[in-house]
Design a protein around this motif. Structure first.
Motif, short mmCIF file in Angstrom:
data_model
loop_
_atom_site.label_atom_id
_atom_site.label_comp_id
_atom_site.label_asym_id
_atom_site.label_seq_id
_atom_site.Cartn_x
_atom_site.Cartn_y
_atom_site.Cartn_z
N ALA A 61 -1.54 -9.02 -6.87
CA ALA A 61 -2.02 -8.19 -5.76
C ALA A 61 -2.08 -9.00 -4.47
O ALA A 61 -1.65 -8.54 -3.40
CB ALA A 61 -3.40 -7.61 -6.10
N ILE A 83 0.35 -1.28 -3.86
CA ILE A 83 0.04 -2.30 -4.87
C ILE A 83 -0.63 -1.65 -6.07
O ILE A 83 -0.31 -1.96 -7.23
CB ILE A 83 -0.85 -3.41 -4.28
CG1 ILE A 83 -0.11 -4.14 -3.15
CG2 ILE A 83 -1.28 -4.40 -5.35
CD1 ILE A 83 -0.98 -5.04 -2.30
N ALA A 84 -1.56 -0.72 -5.81
CA ALA A 84 -2.26 -0.02 -6.89
C ALA A 84 -1.26 0.70 -7.79
O ALA A 84 -1.35 0.62 -9.03
CB ALA A 84 -3.28 0.96 -6.32
N VAL A 139 -7.59 -2.90 -6.41
CA VAL A 139 -6.77 -3.82 -5.62
C VAL A 139 -7.66 -4.56 -4.63
O VAL A 139 -7.56 -5.78 -4.47
CB VAL A 139 -5.62 -3.09 -4.90
CG1 VAL A 139 -4.94 -4.00 -3.89
CG2 VAL A 139 -4.62 -2.55 -5.91
N HIS A 155 0.25 -8.26 -1.25
CA HIS A 155 -0.41 -7.85 0.00
C HIS A 155 -0.12 -8.83 1.14
O HIS A 155 0.23 -8.41 2.24
CB HIS A 155 -1.92 -7.74 -0.22
CG HIS A 155 -2.66 -7.24 0.98
ND1 HIS A 155 -2.53 -5.96 1.45
CD2 HIS A 155 -3.52 -7.87 1.83
CE1 HIS A 155 -3.29 -5.80 2.53
NE2 HIS A 155 -3.89 -6.96 2.78
N TYR A 203 -9.52 -7.17 -6.45
CA TYR A 203 -8.65 -8.31 -6.75
C TYR A 203 -8.50 -9.21 -5.52
O TYR A 203 -8.57 -10.43 -5.63
CB TYR A 203 -7.26 -7.84 -7.18
CG TYR A 203 -7.16 -7.24 -8.56
CD1 TYR A 203 -7.99 -7.63 -9.61
CD2 TYR A 203 -6.20 -6.27 -8.83
CE1 TYR A 203 -7.87 -7.09 -10.87
CE2 TYR A 203 -6.07 -5.71 -10.10
CZ TYR A 203 -6.91 -6.12 -11.11
OH TYR A 203 -6.79 -5.59 -12.35
N HIS A 218 -2.59 -1.39 0.06
CA HIS A 218 -3.41 -1.35 -1.16
C HIS A 218 -2.92 -0.25 -2.10
O HIS A 218 -2.88 -0.45 -3.32
CB HIS A 218 -4.88 -1.12 -0.81
CG HIS A 218 -5.50 -2.26 -0.07
ND1 HIS A 218 -6.81 -2.27 0.31
CD2 HIS A 218 -4.99 -3.44 0.39
CE1 HIS A 218 -7.09 -3.39 0.95
NE2 HIS A 218 -6.00 -4.11 1.02
N LYS A 221 -3.13 -10.10 -12.50
CA LYS A 221 -3.08 -8.93 -11.61
C LYS A 221 -3.66 -9.25 -10.23
O LYS A 221 -3.13 -8.81 -9.22
CB LYS A 221 -3.81 -7.75 -12.24
CG LYS A 221 -3.01 -7.06 -13.32
CD LYS A 221 -3.65 -5.76 -13.75
CE LYS A 221 -2.75 -5.05 -14.75
NZ LYS A 221 -3.28 -3.74 -15.13
#
Length: 175
Positions: A130, A144-145, A155, A134, A158, A141, A126
């Motif tokens: 991420a 992506i979340a 995120v 990104h 990460y 963010h 993950k």
């Protein structure tokens, strides 16, 4: 040779003597050519010798060699994919840029990609995803979340994890 190394020499010699020819044949069938097979066989024994503790108590040496060689083949394939991707991108850029990158620039870019690959290999799936979403896809963010099913705060965590890994594995990039 150090005293510690001498203690392993009989095990190493036996493992190599009993299995090198077999491993070379197995790799030749997998790769389709002798030079690449010889390279991977060499790298397999180097990796095993580097992890001396693994030499103690190997019950199935061929299974151990096969597993190590398969991992090296995966690494080799990934590295080749990175190189091919870079070369394809360089070809596309060459059409828009007034000049091709110099061999030094090409080497630096490949080394940077390998360092990033090493850093990404040290984090969770993950965190890796991420980071790629990104920095490559320029996603926020929040986007992506939603994609990962985590919070935007996670995120950010990460991304920090990956950047810390990059700090360790990519000194030429982060400095």
């Amino acid at each position: 040779m150090e005293a510690v190394d001498r203690a392993y020499a009989p095990s190493i010699e036996k493992l190599y003597g009993d299995n090198h020819h077999w491993l070379l044949g197995w790799l030749r069938r997998r790769l389709g050519n002798a030079p690449d097979a010889a390279d991977v066989a060499h790298d397999t024994f180097v990796r095993i010798i580097a992890s001396r503790d693994a030499l103690l108590g190997i019950q199935e040496p061929r299974a151990y060699l096969t597993t190590t060689a398969k991992r090296l083949l995966v690494d080799r394939t990934r590295r080749q994919l990175i190189e091919q991707t870079y070369l394809a991108e360089a070809a596309l850029l060459a059409e828009t840029l007034p000049h091709f990158p110099s061999p030094e620039e090409t080497l630096m870019a490949l080394q940077a990609l390998e360092q990033i690959y090493t850093a990404l290999a040290g984090v969770s799936a993950k965190a890796r995803e991420a980071f790629l979403l990104h920095y490559l896809d320029l996603q926020t963010h929040e986007t992506i979340a939603q994609h990962l099913g985590v919070s935007a705060r996670m995120v950010r965590k990460y991304l920090v994890q990956v950047l810390l890994q990059c700090r360790v594995h990519c000194p030429s990039i982060t400095d």
